[in-house]
Design a protein around this motif. Structure first.
Motif, short mmCIF file in Angstrom:
data_model
loop_
_atom_site.label_atom_id
_atom_site.label_comp_id
_atom_site.label_asym_id
_atom_site.label_seq_id
_atom_site.Cartn_x
_atom_site.Cartn_y
_atom_site.Cartn_z
N ALA A 32 0.83 -1.21 0.00
CA ALA A 32 0.00 0.00 0.00
C ALA A 32 0.86 1.26 0.00
CB ALA A 32 -0.94 0.00 1.20
N GLN B 224 2.42 1.67 -3.48
CA GLN B 224 1.35 2.03 -4.41
C GLN B 224 0.95 3.50 -4.24
OE1 GLN B 224 -1.18 0.85 -7.50
NE2 GLN B 224 0.58 -0.09 -6.62
N CYS C 214 1.48 6.47 -7.01
CA CYS C 214 0.34 7.26 -7.49
C CYS C 214 0.59 8.75 -7.31
CB CYS C 214 -0.94 6.85 -6.76
SG CYS C 214 -1.60 5.30 -7.35
N ASN D 233 2.43 -4.26 -7.81
CA ASN D 233 2.38 -2.80 -7.87
C ASN D 233 2.13 -2.30 -9.28
OD1 ASN D 233 2.69 -1.12 -5.43
ND2 ASN D 233 4.36 -2.54 -5.03
N SER E 129 -1.54 -3.03 -10.15
CA SER E 129 -2.49 -2.24 -9.38
C SER E 129 -2.51 -0.78 -9.80
CB SER E 129 -2.18 -2.34 -7.89
OG SER E 129 -2.22 -3.70 -7.50
N HIS F 80 -5.36 2.09 -9.50
CA HIS F 80 -5.22 3.15 -8.51
C HIS F 80 -4.76 4.48 -9.10
CE1 HIS F 80 -4.90 -0.29 -5.43
NE2 HIS F 80 -6.11 0.22 -5.41
N SER G 82 -5.53 0.63 -1.30
CA SER G 82 -4.60 -0.44 -1.64
C SER G 82 -4.59 -1.51 -0.54
CB SER G 82 -3.19 0.10 -1.82
OG SER G 82 -3.18 1.13 -2.77
N SER H 150 -7.51 -3.64 -1.28
CA SER H 150 -7.79 -4.18 -2.62
C SER H 150 -7.73 -5.70 -2.60
CB SER H 150 -6.80 -3.60 -3.64
OG SER H 150 -5.52 -4.13 -3.41
#
Lengths: 285, 305
Positions: free
Chosen positions: B93, B96, B100, B174, B177, B181, B238, B241
Protein backbone atom coordinates in the motif's frame (compact mmCIF):
# COMPACT_ATOMS: atom_id res chain seq x y z
CA UNK A 1 -0.52 33.06 -21.64
CA UNK A 2 2.24 30.63 -21.00
CA UNK A 3 2.26 26.86 -20.95
CA UNK A 4 2.35 26.62 -17.18
CA UNK A 5 -1.38 26.96 -16.98
CA UNK A 6 -2.76 26.47 -20.48
CA UNK A 7 -1.81 24.13 -23.27
CA UNK A 8 0.45 21.15 -22.81
CA UNK A 9 4.20 21.30 -22.77
CA UNK A 10 6.54 18.72 -24.30
CA UNK A 11 7.21 16.87 -21.06
CA UNK A 12 3.48 16.70 -20.41
CA UNK A 13 2.81 15.26 -23.84
CA UNK A 14 5.45 12.61 -23.18
CA UNK A 15 3.84 11.77 -19.84
CA UNK A 16 0.36 11.56 -21.35
CA UNK A 17 1.72 9.41 -24.16
CA UNK A 18 3.45 7.01 -21.76
CA UNK A 19 0.29 6.71 -19.68
CA UNK A 20 -1.78 6.10 -22.81
CA UNK A 21 0.58 3.26 -23.74
CA UNK A 22 0.35 1.80 -20.23
CA UNK A 23 -3.45 1.81 -20.37
CA UNK A 24 -3.70 0.84 -24.02
CA UNK A 25 -1.20 -2.02 -24.28
CA UNK A 26 -3.18 -4.50 -22.16
CA UNK A 27 -6.21 -3.89 -24.39
CA UNK A 28 -4.20 -4.32 -27.58
CA UNK A 29 -2.67 -7.56 -26.36
CA UNK A 30 -6.08 -8.89 -25.31
CA UNK A 31 -7.49 -8.15 -28.76
CA UNK A 32 -4.45 -9.77 -30.44
CA UNK A 33 -4.69 -12.87 -28.28
CA UNK A 34 -8.41 -13.24 -28.89
CA UNK A 35 -7.71 -13.20 -32.64
CA UNK A 36 -4.56 -15.35 -32.50
CA UNK A 37 -4.52 -18.85 -33.89
CA UNK A 38 -0.92 -19.57 -33.06
CA UNK A 39 1.11 -17.51 -30.61
CA UNK A 40 3.87 -19.53 -29.06
CA UNK A 41 7.35 -18.19 -28.51
CA UNK A 42 6.92 -15.18 -30.83
CA UNK A 43 6.45 -11.50 -30.16
CA UNK A 44 3.29 -11.26 -32.25
CA UNK A 45 0.80 -13.97 -33.25
CA UNK A 46 1.63 -15.91 -36.37
CA UNK A 47 -1.90 -16.87 -37.47
CA UNK A 48 -5.22 -15.15 -36.94
CA UNK A 49 -8.75 -16.53 -36.55
CA UNK A 50 -12.19 -15.45 -35.40
CA UNK A 51 -12.84 -18.82 -33.78
CA UNK A 52 -12.44 -17.59 -30.17
CA UNK A 53 -14.90 -14.79 -30.77
CA UNK A 54 -17.39 -17.25 -32.25
CA UNK A 55 -17.08 -19.73 -29.42
CA UNK A 56 -17.03 -17.20 -26.59
CA UNK A 57 -19.92 -15.08 -27.78
CA UNK A 58 -22.08 -18.14 -28.39
CA UNK A 59 -20.86 -20.26 -25.48
CA UNK A 60 -23.66 -21.27 -23.15
CA UNK A 61 -21.39 -20.84 -20.14
CA UNK A 62 -20.58 -17.27 -21.08
CA UNK A 63 -24.18 -16.43 -21.87
CA UNK A 64 -25.35 -17.97 -18.60
CA UNK A 65 -22.73 -16.08 -16.59
CA UNK A 66 -23.52 -12.84 -18.40
CA UNK A 67 -27.21 -13.48 -17.76
CA UNK A 68 -26.57 -13.96 -14.05
CA UNK A 69 -24.49 -10.77 -13.91
CA UNK A 70 -27.26 -8.92 -15.72
CA UNK A 71 -30.00 -10.23 -13.42
CA UNK A 72 -27.93 -9.29 -10.40
CA UNK A 73 -27.32 -5.82 -11.83
CA UNK A 74 -31.01 -5.23 -12.58
CA UNK A 75 -32.06 -6.31 -9.07
CA UNK A 76 -29.37 -4.17 -7.42
CA UNK A 77 -30.38 -1.13 -9.48
CA UNK A 78 -34.05 -1.70 -8.64
CA UNK A 79 -33.40 -1.92 -4.89
CA UNK A 80 -31.20 1.18 -4.93
CA UNK A 81 -33.71 3.22 -6.93
CA UNK A 82 -36.61 2.30 -4.65
CA UNK A 83 -34.66 3.03 -1.46
CA UNK A 84 -32.57 6.02 -2.48
CA UNK A 85 -34.90 8.38 -4.37
CA UNK A 86 -37.46 8.84 -1.54
CA UNK A 87 -34.67 9.08 1.03
CA UNK A 88 -32.76 11.71 -0.94
CA UNK A 89 -35.98 13.69 -1.50
CA UNK A 90 -36.71 13.65 2.23
CA UNK A 91 -33.12 14.57 3.10
CA UNK A 92 -33.16 17.59 0.80
CA UNK A 93 -36.77 18.78 0.96
CA UNK A 94 -38.77 17.71 3.98
CA UNK A 95 -36.49 16.55 6.78
CA UNK A 96 -32.89 17.75 6.53
CA UNK A 97 -32.20 16.10 9.88
CA UNK A 98 -31.84 12.67 8.27
CA UNK A 99 -29.10 13.88 5.95
CA UNK A 100 -26.17 13.38 8.36
CA UNK A 101 -27.40 9.86 9.11
CA UNK A 102 -27.53 8.93 5.44
CA UNK A 103 -24.17 10.60 4.80
CA UNK A 104 -22.62 8.56 7.59
CA UNK A 105 -23.99 5.36 6.06
CA UNK A 106 -22.83 6.41 2.59
CA UNK A 107 -19.25 6.86 3.74
CA UNK A 108 -19.00 3.22 4.86
CA UNK A 109 -18.67 1.60 1.40
CA UNK A 110 -16.10 4.23 0.40
CA UNK A 111 -13.89 3.96 3.42
CA UNK A 112 -14.08 0.21 3.93
CA UNK A 113 -13.00 -2.52 1.53
CA UNK A 114 -16.04 -4.34 0.15
CA UNK A 115 -14.35 -7.56 1.20
CA UNK A 116 -14.69 -6.45 4.82
CA UNK A 117 -18.39 -5.69 4.28
CA UNK A 118 -18.83 -9.12 2.70
CA UNK A 119 -16.98 -10.79 5.58
CA UNK A 120 -19.19 -8.96 8.06
CA UNK A 121 -22.25 -10.11 6.18
CA UNK A 122 -21.01 -13.70 6.32
CA UNK A 123 -20.56 -13.46 10.09
CA UNK A 124 -23.95 -11.79 10.54
CA UNK A 125 -25.86 -14.43 8.60
CA UNK A 126 -23.94 -17.22 10.31
CA UNK A 127 -25.30 -15.88 13.58
CA UNK A 128 -28.83 -14.82 12.63
CA UNK A 129 -29.93 -16.80 9.58
CA UNK A 130 -27.45 -19.39 8.28
CA UNK A 131 -29.88 -20.47 5.57
CA UNK A 132 -29.50 -17.08 3.88
CA UNK A 133 -25.81 -17.68 3.21
CA UNK A 134 -25.11 -18.18 -0.48
CA UNK A 135 -28.59 -16.99 -1.45
CA UNK A 136 -29.24 -14.64 -4.33
CA UNK A 137 -31.17 -12.32 -2.03
CA UNK A 138 -28.29 -11.84 0.38
CA UNK A 139 -25.85 -11.25 -2.47
CA UNK A 140 -28.13 -8.68 -4.11
CA UNK A 141 -28.85 -6.87 -0.85
CA UNK A 142 -25.17 -6.61 0.09
CA UNK A 143 -24.13 -5.29 -3.32
CA UNK A 144 -27.08 -2.88 -3.25
CA UNK A 145 -25.90 -1.59 0.14
CA UNK A 146 -22.32 -1.22 -1.09
CA UNK A 147 -23.33 0.66 -4.26
CA UNK A 148 -26.14 2.86 -2.93
CA UNK A 149 -23.86 5.90 -2.32
CA UNK A 150 -23.22 6.28 -6.08
CA UNK A 151 -26.93 6.79 -6.69
CA UNK A 152 -27.55 8.73 -3.50
CA UNK A 153 -24.87 11.32 -4.22
CA UNK A 154 -25.98 11.71 -7.82
CA UNK A 155 -29.61 12.22 -6.76
CA UNK A 156 -28.87 14.48 -3.80
CA UNK A 157 -26.59 16.58 -5.98
CA UNK A 158 -29.30 16.90 -8.63
CA UNK A 159 -31.95 17.81 -6.03
CA UNK A 160 -29.74 20.53 -4.59
CA UNK A 161 -28.68 22.02 -7.93
CA UNK A 162 -32.28 22.03 -9.17
CA UNK A 163 -33.51 23.69 -5.97
CA UNK A 164 -35.97 20.89 -5.27
CA UNK A 165 -37.15 22.52 -2.06
CA UNK A 166 -38.26 25.71 -3.81
CA UNK A 167 -39.82 23.64 -6.59
CA UNK A 168 -41.91 21.67 -4.09
CA UNK A 169 -42.98 24.78 -2.26
CA UNK A 170 -43.99 26.42 -5.53
CA UNK A 171 -45.92 23.29 -6.49
CA UNK A 172 -47.62 23.19 -3.10
CA UNK A 173 -48.62 26.85 -3.39
CA UNK A 174 -50.20 26.15 -6.75
CA UNK A 175 -52.20 23.39 -5.12
CA UNK A 176 -50.34 20.25 -6.23
CA UNK A 177 -50.41 17.28 -3.85
CA UNK A 178 -47.25 15.75 -2.44
CA UNK A 179 -47.13 12.64 -4.61
CA UNK A 180 -48.21 14.60 -7.67
CA UNK A 181 -45.35 17.04 -7.05
CA UNK A 182 -42.79 14.27 -6.78
CA UNK A 183 -43.88 12.46 -9.93
CA UNK A 184 -44.64 15.47 -12.13
CA UNK A 185 -42.14 18.05 -10.92
CA UNK A 186 -39.25 16.63 -8.91
CA UNK A 187 -38.41 13.40 -10.74
CA UNK A 188 -38.34 15.02 -14.20
CA UNK A 189 -36.05 17.75 -12.88
CA UNK A 190 -33.48 15.30 -11.50
CA UNK A 191 -33.70 12.84 -14.42
CA UNK A 192 -30.04 13.17 -15.42
CA UNK A 193 -28.86 12.68 -11.84
CA UNK A 194 -30.91 9.50 -11.56
CA UNK A 195 -29.58 8.25 -14.88
CA UNK A 196 -25.90 8.86 -14.20
CA UNK A 197 -26.21 7.42 -10.67
CA UNK A 198 -27.97 4.36 -12.04
CA UNK A 199 -25.26 3.79 -14.64
CA UNK A 200 -22.56 3.97 -11.95
CA UNK A 201 -24.42 1.48 -9.77
CA UNK A 202 -24.93 -0.81 -12.75
CA UNK A 203 -21.27 -0.66 -13.78
CA UNK A 204 -20.01 -1.56 -10.32
CA UNK A 205 -22.62 -4.25 -9.74
CA UNK A 206 -21.83 -5.87 -13.10
CA UNK A 207 -18.11 -6.12 -12.39
CA UNK A 208 -18.34 -6.82 -8.66
CA UNK A 209 -15.85 -9.41 -7.41
CA UNK A 210 -15.15 -9.33 -3.65
CA UNK A 211 -18.74 -9.60 -2.37
CA UNK A 212 -19.78 -12.12 -5.03
CA UNK A 213 -16.74 -14.29 -4.38
CA UNK A 214 -17.34 -14.28 -0.62
CA UNK A 215 -21.10 -14.59 -0.38
CA UNK A 216 -21.88 -16.71 -3.44
CA UNK A 217 -18.72 -18.25 -4.89
CA UNK A 218 -19.37 -21.00 -7.39
CA UNK A 219 -23.04 -21.07 -6.38
CA UNK A 220 -23.72 -18.00 -8.51
CA UNK A 221 -21.11 -17.69 -11.22
CA UNK A 222 -21.23 -14.15 -12.55
CA UNK A 223 -19.06 -12.97 -15.44
CA UNK A 224 -16.11 -11.94 -13.19
CA UNK A 225 -16.19 -15.36 -11.49
CA UNK A 226 -16.35 -17.08 -14.88
CA UNK A 227 -13.29 -15.04 -15.86
CA UNK A 228 -11.51 -16.23 -12.72
CA UNK A 229 -12.26 -19.86 -13.61
CA UNK A 230 -10.97 -19.31 -17.15
CA UNK A 231 -7.84 -17.64 -15.76
CA UNK A 232 -7.04 -20.36 -13.25
CA UNK A 233 -8.15 -23.33 -15.35
CA UNK A 234 -5.74 -24.58 -17.96
CA UNK A 235 -8.20 -25.85 -20.56
CA UNK A 236 -7.27 -25.03 -24.16
CA UNK A 237 -8.99 -22.06 -25.71
CA UNK A 238 -9.94 -20.63 -22.31
CA UNK A 239 -7.40 -17.82 -22.68
CA UNK A 240 -8.74 -16.74 -26.04
CA UNK A 241 -12.29 -16.66 -24.77
CA UNK A 242 -11.24 -14.77 -21.64
CA UNK A 243 -9.40 -12.24 -23.81
CA UNK A 244 -12.39 -11.77 -26.12
CA UNK A 245 -14.87 -11.32 -23.26
CA UNK A 246 -12.57 -9.02 -21.27
CA UNK A 247 -11.99 -6.84 -24.33
CA UNK A 248 -15.73 -6.69 -25.04
CA UNK A 249 -16.51 -5.79 -21.43
CA UNK A 250 -13.93 -3.01 -21.42
CA UNK A 251 -15.30 -1.48 -24.60
CA UNK A 252 -18.89 -1.77 -23.32
CA UNK A 253 -17.93 -0.11 -20.04
CA UNK A 254 -16.07 2.60 -21.93
CA UNK A 255 -19.14 3.41 -23.99
CA UNK A 256 -21.24 3.42 -20.82
CA UNK A 257 -18.73 5.74 -19.18
CA UNK A 258 -18.74 8.07 -22.19
CA UNK A 259 -22.52 8.22 -21.79
CA UNK A 260 -22.17 9.10 -18.12
CA UNK A 261 -19.81 12.00 -18.82
CA UNK A 262 -22.07 13.23 -21.61
CA UNK A 263 -25.29 13.33 -19.60
CA UNK A 264 -23.67 14.56 -16.43
CA UNK A 265 -23.28 18.18 -15.47
CA UNK A 266 -19.68 19.24 -16.09
CA UNK A 267 -19.29 20.07 -12.43
CA UNK A 268 -19.52 16.48 -11.28
CA UNK A 269 -18.17 14.27 -13.99
CA UNK A 270 -16.65 11.35 -12.14
CA UNK A 271 -17.90 8.99 -9.53
CA UNK A 272 -15.07 9.34 -7.05
CA UNK A 273 -15.00 13.10 -7.44
CA UNK A 274 -18.69 13.21 -6.66
CA UNK A 275 -18.28 10.88 -3.75
CA UNK A 276 -15.68 13.08 -2.23
CA UNK A 277 -17.52 16.29 -2.98
CA UNK A 278 -19.42 15.07 0.05
CA UNK A 279 -16.51 15.73 2.34
CA UNK A 280 -17.79 18.71 4.34
CA UNK A 281 -14.66 20.77 3.81
CA UNK A 282 -15.28 21.01 0.10
CA UNK A 283 -18.98 21.72 0.48
CA UNK A 284 -18.48 24.65 2.80
CA UNK A 285 -20.92 23.44 5.41
CA UNK B 1 -39.61 25.72 6.26
CA UNK B 2 -40.37 23.43 9.14
CA UNK B 3 -43.95 22.31 9.76
CA UNK B 4 -44.10 23.88 13.25
CA UNK B 5 -43.12 27.30 11.95
CA UNK B 6 -45.70 27.26 9.19
CA UNK B 7 -48.30 26.16 11.76
CA UNK B 8 -47.54 29.28 13.78
CA UNK B 9 -47.79 31.48 10.74
CA UNK B 10 -51.30 30.20 10.10
CA UNK B 11 -52.50 31.40 13.48
CA UNK B 12 -50.61 34.63 12.87
CA UNK B 13 -53.27 37.08 14.08
CA UNK B 14 -53.53 35.62 17.57
CA UNK B 15 -51.10 37.10 20.09
CA UNK B 16 -47.93 35.06 20.53
CA UNK B 17 -48.39 32.46 23.20
CA UNK B 18 -46.38 29.43 24.29
CA UNK B 19 -47.03 26.30 22.23
CA UNK B 20 -49.42 23.92 23.90
CA UNK B 21 -48.28 20.38 24.63
CA UNK B 22 -50.74 19.18 22.02
CA UNK B 23 -49.38 21.31 19.20
CA UNK B 24 -45.83 20.38 20.19
CA UNK B 25 -46.75 16.72 19.93
CA UNK B 26 -48.46 17.30 16.59
CA UNK B 27 -45.37 19.10 15.34
CA UNK B 28 -43.14 16.26 16.41
CA UNK B 29 -45.46 13.74 14.79
CA UNK B 30 -45.50 15.60 11.48
CA UNK B 31 -41.70 15.83 11.61
CA UNK B 32 -41.52 12.07 12.05
CA UNK B 33 -43.96 11.57 9.18
CA UNK B 34 -41.85 13.89 7.02
CA UNK B 35 -38.75 11.77 7.64
CA UNK B 36 -40.56 8.46 7.16
CA UNK B 37 -39.73 7.86 3.45
CA UNK B 38 -36.04 7.87 4.37
CA UNK B 39 -36.44 5.12 6.94
CA UNK B 40 -36.25 2.13 4.54
CA UNK B 41 -32.84 3.25 3.28
CA UNK B 42 -31.60 3.97 6.80
CA UNK B 43 -32.81 0.60 8.12
CA UNK B 44 -31.36 -1.15 5.07
CA UNK B 45 -28.04 0.59 5.59
CA UNK B 46 -27.97 -0.36 9.25
CA UNK B 47 -28.80 -3.98 8.46
CA UNK B 48 -26.37 -4.41 5.56
CA UNK B 49 -23.52 -2.08 6.50
CA UNK B 50 -23.49 -1.33 10.24
CA UNK B 51 -24.64 -4.67 11.61
CA UNK B 52 -22.01 -6.67 9.65
CA UNK B 53 -19.25 -4.44 10.99
CA UNK B 54 -20.50 -4.94 14.54
CA UNK B 55 -20.60 -8.68 13.93
CA UNK B 56 -16.97 -8.57 12.85
CA UNK B 57 -15.93 -6.64 15.95
CA UNK B 58 -17.84 -9.10 18.13
CA UNK B 59 -16.23 -12.12 16.46
CA UNK B 60 -12.78 -10.64 16.72
CA UNK B 61 -13.20 -10.12 20.46
CA UNK B 62 -14.86 -13.47 21.19
CA UNK B 63 -12.47 -16.04 22.54
CA UNK B 64 -12.65 -19.67 21.59
CA UNK B 65 -12.42 -20.65 25.23
CA UNK B 66 -15.33 -18.34 26.01
CA UNK B 67 -15.49 -14.77 27.23
CA UNK B 68 -14.15 -11.72 25.47
CA UNK B 69 -10.69 -10.17 25.18
CA UNK B 70 -7.95 -9.09 22.83
CA UNK B 71 -6.39 -12.56 22.59
CA UNK B 72 -7.21 -12.87 18.88
CA UNK B 73 -5.31 -9.68 18.14
CA UNK B 74 -2.38 -10.86 20.23
CA UNK B 75 -2.43 -14.19 18.37
CA UNK B 76 -2.41 -12.48 14.96
CA UNK B 77 0.32 -10.03 15.89
CA UNK B 78 2.53 -12.74 17.38
CA UNK B 79 2.19 -15.20 14.50
CA UNK B 80 5.02 -14.71 12.02
CA UNK B 81 2.84 -15.74 9.06
CA UNK B 82 0.18 -13.18 9.97
CA UNK B 83 2.76 -10.51 10.68
CA UNK B 84 4.18 -11.09 7.21
CA UNK B 85 0.74 -10.60 5.69
CA UNK B 86 0.32 -7.33 7.57
CA UNK B 87 3.80 -6.19 6.55
CA UNK B 88 3.17 -7.26 2.95
CA UNK B 89 -0.05 -5.26 2.81
CA UNK B 90 1.51 -2.20 4.43
CA UNK B 91 4.51 -2.29 2.11
CA UNK B 92 2.38 -2.80 -1.00
CA UNK B 93 0.00 0.00 0.00
CA UNK B 94 2.85 2.40 0.80
CA UNK B 95 4.63 1.79 -2.53
CA UNK B 96 1.35 2.03 -4.41
CA UNK B 97 0.40 5.31 -2.73
CA UNK B 98 3.83 6.76 -3.38
CA UNK B 99 3.79 5.73 -7.05
CA UNK B 100 0.34 7.26 -7.49
CA UNK B 101 1.44 10.54 -5.92
CA UNK B 102 4.63 10.74 -8.00
CA UNK B 103 3.07 9.78 -11.34
CA UNK B 104 -0.51 10.86 -10.71
CA UNK B 105 0.15 14.45 -9.62
CA UNK B 106 1.87 15.57 -12.86
CA UNK B 107 -0.60 13.44 -14.81
CA UNK B 108 -3.61 15.15 -13.25
CA UNK B 109 -2.03 18.58 -13.85
CA UNK B 110 -1.35 17.63 -17.48
CA UNK B 111 -4.95 16.48 -17.90
CA UNK B 112 -6.28 19.72 -16.46
CA UNK B 113 -4.37 21.57 -19.16
CA UNK B 114 -5.85 19.42 -21.90
CA UNK B 115 -9.08 21.36 -21.64
CA UNK B 116 -12.63 20.11 -21.79
CA UNK B 117 -12.29 18.42 -25.18
CA UNK B 118 -9.23 16.35 -24.39
CA UNK B 119 -10.63 15.32 -21.05
CA UNK B 120 -13.81 14.05 -22.69
CA UNK B 121 -11.85 10.97 -23.77
CA UNK B 122 -9.44 10.66 -20.87
CA UNK B 123 -12.05 10.77 -18.11
CA UNK B 124 -14.20 7.85 -19.31
CA UNK B 125 -11.01 5.84 -19.87
CA UNK B 126 -9.88 6.55 -16.31
CA UNK B 127 -13.36 5.74 -15.01
CA UNK B 128 -13.42 2.33 -16.69
CA UNK B 129 -9.88 1.50 -15.62
CA UNK B 130 -10.80 2.01 -11.95
CA UNK B 131 -13.32 -0.82 -12.11
CA UNK B 132 -11.37 -3.03 -14.49
CA UNK B 133 -9.33 -5.04 -12.03
CA UNK B 134 -9.63 -8.79 -11.83
CA UNK B 135 -8.82 -11.88 -13.87
CA UNK B 136 -9.08 -10.13 -17.25
CA UNK B 137 -6.51 -7.49 -16.40
CA UNK B 138 -4.19 -10.04 -14.80
CA UNK B 139 -4.41 -12.12 -17.97
CA UNK B 140 -3.55 -9.11 -20.14
CA UNK B 141 -0.41 -8.46 -18.10
CA UNK B 142 0.47 -12.13 -18.24
CA UNK B 143 0.33 -11.85 -22.04
CA UNK B 144 2.63 -8.83 -21.86
CA UNK B 145 5.25 -9.60 -19.21
CA UNK B 146 4.62 -13.25 -18.31
CA UNK B 147 7.33 -15.80 -19.09
CA UNK B 148 6.21 -16.00 -22.74
CA UNK B 149 4.63 -12.57 -22.90
CA UNK B 150 5.06 -10.27 -25.88
CA UNK B 151 7.26 -7.72 -24.13
CA UNK B 152 9.28 -10.45 -22.45
CA UNK B 153 9.92 -12.03 -25.87
CA UNK B 154 10.91 -8.70 -27.35
CA UNK B 155 13.30 -8.07 -24.46
CA UNK B 156 14.79 -11.54 -24.74
CA UNK B 157 15.46 -11.11 -28.46
CA UNK B 158 17.00 -7.67 -27.96
CA UNK B 159 18.93 -8.05 -24.73
CA UNK B 160 18.55 -11.68 -23.65
CA UNK B 161 17.22 -12.89 -20.30
CA UNK B 162 13.88 -12.14 -18.66
CA UNK B 163 13.90 -9.05 -16.45
CA UNK B 164 10.28 -9.30 -15.34
CA UNK B 165 9.44 -10.87 -11.99
CA UNK B 166 6.15 -12.74 -11.56
CA UNK B 167 2.84 -10.88 -11.32
CA UNK B 168 2.45 -11.94 -7.69
CA UNK B 169 5.75 -10.34 -6.65
CA UNK B 170 5.89 -6.91 -5.04
CA UNK B 171 6.93 -5.43 -8.40
CA UNK B 172 4.26 -7.24 -10.40
CA UNK B 173 1.48 -6.49 -7.95
CA UNK B 174 2.38 -2.80 -7.87
CA UNK B 175 2.60 -2.53 -11.64
CA UNK B 176 -0.79 -4.22 -12.12
CA UNK B 177 -2.49 -2.24 -9.38
CA UNK B 178 -1.36 1.06 -10.89
CA UNK B 179 -3.86 0.33 -13.65
CA UNK B 180 -6.65 0.80 -11.10
CA UNK B 181 -5.22 3.15 -8.51
CA UNK B 182 -3.55 5.69 -10.80
CA UNK B 183 -6.91 6.62 -12.40
CA UNK B 184 -8.48 6.75 -8.94
CA UNK B 185 -5.82 9.19 -7.81
CA UNK B 186 -6.28 11.33 -10.90
CA UNK B 187 -10.07 11.34 -10.54
CA UNK B 188 -9.75 12.39 -6.91
CA UNK B 189 -7.20 15.08 -7.78
CA UNK B 190 -8.83 16.80 -10.75
CA UNK B 191 -11.43 18.80 -8.79
CA UNK B 192 -8.98 19.97 -6.12
CA UNK B 193 -6.12 20.72 -8.52
CA UNK B 194 -8.66 22.61 -10.61
CA UNK B 195 -8.71 25.19 -7.84
CA UNK B 196 -5.32 26.50 -9.04
CA UNK B 197 -6.35 29.75 -10.74
CA UNK B 198 -4.75 30.78 -14.04
CA UNK B 199 -4.68 34.35 -12.62
CA UNK B 200 -2.12 33.27 -10.03
CA UNK B 201 0.32 32.16 -12.69
CA UNK B 202 -0.34 35.35 -14.65
CA UNK B 203 0.33 37.39 -11.53
CA UNK B 204 3.55 35.46 -10.97
CA UNK B 205 4.62 36.21 -14.55
CA UNK B 206 3.80 39.89 -14.24
CA UNK B 207 6.04 40.04 -11.17
CA UNK B 208 8.77 38.24 -13.18
CA UNK B 209 8.67 35.07 -11.16
CA UNK B 210 10.19 31.92 -12.64
CA UNK B 211 8.04 28.86 -13.18
CA UNK B 212 9.98 26.98 -10.52
CA UNK B 213 9.45 29.80 -8.04
CA UNK B 214 5.73 29.90 -8.86
CA UNK B 215 5.35 26.22 -8.13
CA UNK B 216 7.49 26.36 -4.98
CA UNK B 217 5.76 29.41 -3.49
CA UNK B 218 2.20 29.20 -4.84
CA UNK B 219 1.22 26.11 -6.79
CA UNK B 220 2.63 23.40 -4.60
CA UNK B 221 1.62 24.86 -1.20
CA UNK B 222 -1.97 25.14 -2.46
CA UNK B 223 -2.28 21.57 -3.72
CA UNK B 224 0.02 19.92 -1.14
CA UNK B 225 -2.74 19.15 1.37
CA UNK B 226 -4.80 17.54 -1.38
CA UNK B 227 -1.83 15.49 -2.60
CA UNK B 228 -1.36 14.27 0.98
CA UNK B 229 -5.05 13.48 1.42
CA UNK B 230 -5.38 11.59 -1.89
CA UNK B 231 -2.16 9.66 -1.32
CA UNK B 232 -3.57 8.61 2.03
CA UNK B 233 -6.79 7.52 0.34
CA UNK B 234 -4.90 5.41 -2.20
CA UNK B 235 -2.98 3.87 0.69
CA UNK B 236 -6.24 2.81 2.35
CA UNK B 237 -7.77 1.53 -0.86
CA UNK B 238 -4.60 -0.44 -1.64
CA UNK B 239 -4.70 -2.03 1.82
CA UNK B 240 -8.21 -3.20 1.03
CA UNK B 241 -7.79 -4.18 -2.62
CA UNK B 242 -8.81 -7.74 -3.26
CA UNK B 243 -9.75 -8.84 -6.79
CA UNK B 244 -6.36 -8.39 -8.49
CA UNK B 245 -4.22 -9.63 -5.56
CA UNK B 246 -6.51 -12.64 -5.16
CA UNK B 247 -5.98 -13.60 -8.78
CA UNK B 248 -2.20 -13.18 -8.97
CA UNK B 249 -0.86 -14.07 -5.52
CA UNK B 250 -1.66 -17.76 -5.52
CA UNK B 251 1.88 -19.14 -5.54
CA UNK B 252 3.88 -19.57 -2.31
CA UNK B 253 6.48 -17.08 -3.57
CA UNK B 254 3.85 -14.34 -3.90
CA UNK B 255 3.51 -11.37 -1.57
CA UNK B 256 1.33 -12.29 1.41
CA UNK B 257 -1.56 -9.86 1.87
CA UNK B 258 -4.21 -9.37 4.57
CA UNK B 259 -7.15 -9.25 2.17
CA UNK B 260 -6.15 -12.46 0.41
CA UNK B 261 -5.72 -14.17 3.78
CA UNK B 262 -9.22 -13.04 4.81
CA UNK B 263 -10.67 -14.29 1.54
CA UNK B 264 -8.97 -17.69 1.72
CA UNK B 265 -10.07 -18.16 5.36
CA UNK B 266 -13.65 -17.25 4.57
CA UNK B 267 -13.79 -19.71 1.69
CA UNK B 268 -12.04 -22.64 3.25
CA UNK B 269 -12.33 -22.64 7.01
CA UNK B 270 -15.38 -24.18 8.58
CA UNK B 271 -14.37 -23.01 12.02
CA UNK B 272 -11.61 -20.74 13.29
CA UNK B 273 -12.84 -17.68 11.42
CA UNK B 274 -11.72 -15.42 14.25
CA UNK B 275 -8.45 -14.80 12.39
CA UNK B 276 -10.37 -13.47 9.38
CA UNK B 277 -12.52 -11.33 11.68
CA UNK B 278 -9.44 -9.97 13.43
CA UNK B 279 -7.75 -9.07 10.13
CA UNK B 280 -10.97 -7.44 8.95
CA UNK B 281 -11.25 -5.37 12.12
CA UNK B 282 -7.63 -4.26 11.71
CA UNK B 283 -8.48 -3.07 8.19
CA UNK B 284 -11.58 -1.34 9.59
CA UNK B 285 -9.64 0.53 12.25
CA UNK B 286 -7.08 1.59 9.67
CA UNK B 287 -9.80 2.80 7.29
CA UNK B 288 -11.57 4.79 9.99
CA UNK B 289 -8.30 6.35 11.09
CA UNK B 290 -7.25 7.36 7.58
CA UNK B 291 -10.74 8.63 6.76
CA UNK B 292 -10.52 10.92 9.76
CA UNK B 293 -7.04 12.07 8.76
CA UNK B 294 -8.20 12.52 5.17
CA UNK B 295 -10.98 14.88 6.19
CA UNK B 296 -8.76 16.80 8.58
CA UNK B 297 -6.14 17.37 5.89
CA UNK B 298 -8.76 18.33 3.32
CA UNK B 299 -10.31 20.85 5.67
CA UNK B 300 -6.87 22.38 6.12
CA UNK B 301 -6.47 22.49 2.37
CA UNK B 302 -9.84 24.15 1.88
CA UNK B 303 -8.97 26.79 4.47
CA UNK B 304 -6.05 28.04 2.36
CA UNK B 305 -8.48 28.79 -0.44
Amino acid sequence: MSSAMTGTGKSQRILLGAVAVFFGLPLVVLLLFSLADGWVGTILPTEYTLARWNTSLSSEEVLAAAGRSLLLTVCVVFIDLVLVIPAAYVAVVTAARVRPIIHALAVVPFALPWLVIAAGMQFTTAEIAPSLFGSFGLLTATIAAATFPYLYWAVENALLTNRAQELSEAAAVSGAGGLHTIIRVIIPSIRTGIMSGTLLVAASAFGEFAITMTLAGAAYETLPLWALRMFSGRNPGAGGELAAITFTTFIAMFVLSLLITRIDTPRSNTKAARAFALVPATKGK
Amino acid sequence: MSPTRSGNADSGRAPARPLSAQSLRAGRRSRVVAALPASPLILFGIACLVLPLLALVKSSLELRAGGIGFDNFVAVLSSSVDRQAILGSLQFAAIQALLCAVIGTPLALAMLRLGQRGRRWWLPLMNVATSFGGPGLAFAFLLLIGTSGAITMLWTQLFGGNPFPSLGSMFGLNLLSLYIHLPMYVILSLPSFGMLRPEWWEAAQVSRSSRFRYWRRVGFPVIAPFIAAHTLQIFTWSMGSYALPYVVTDSPQSVPLITVEIGRDLQSAVFGLERAATFAVLLMVLAIGTMWLYRTIQEQGAKIL
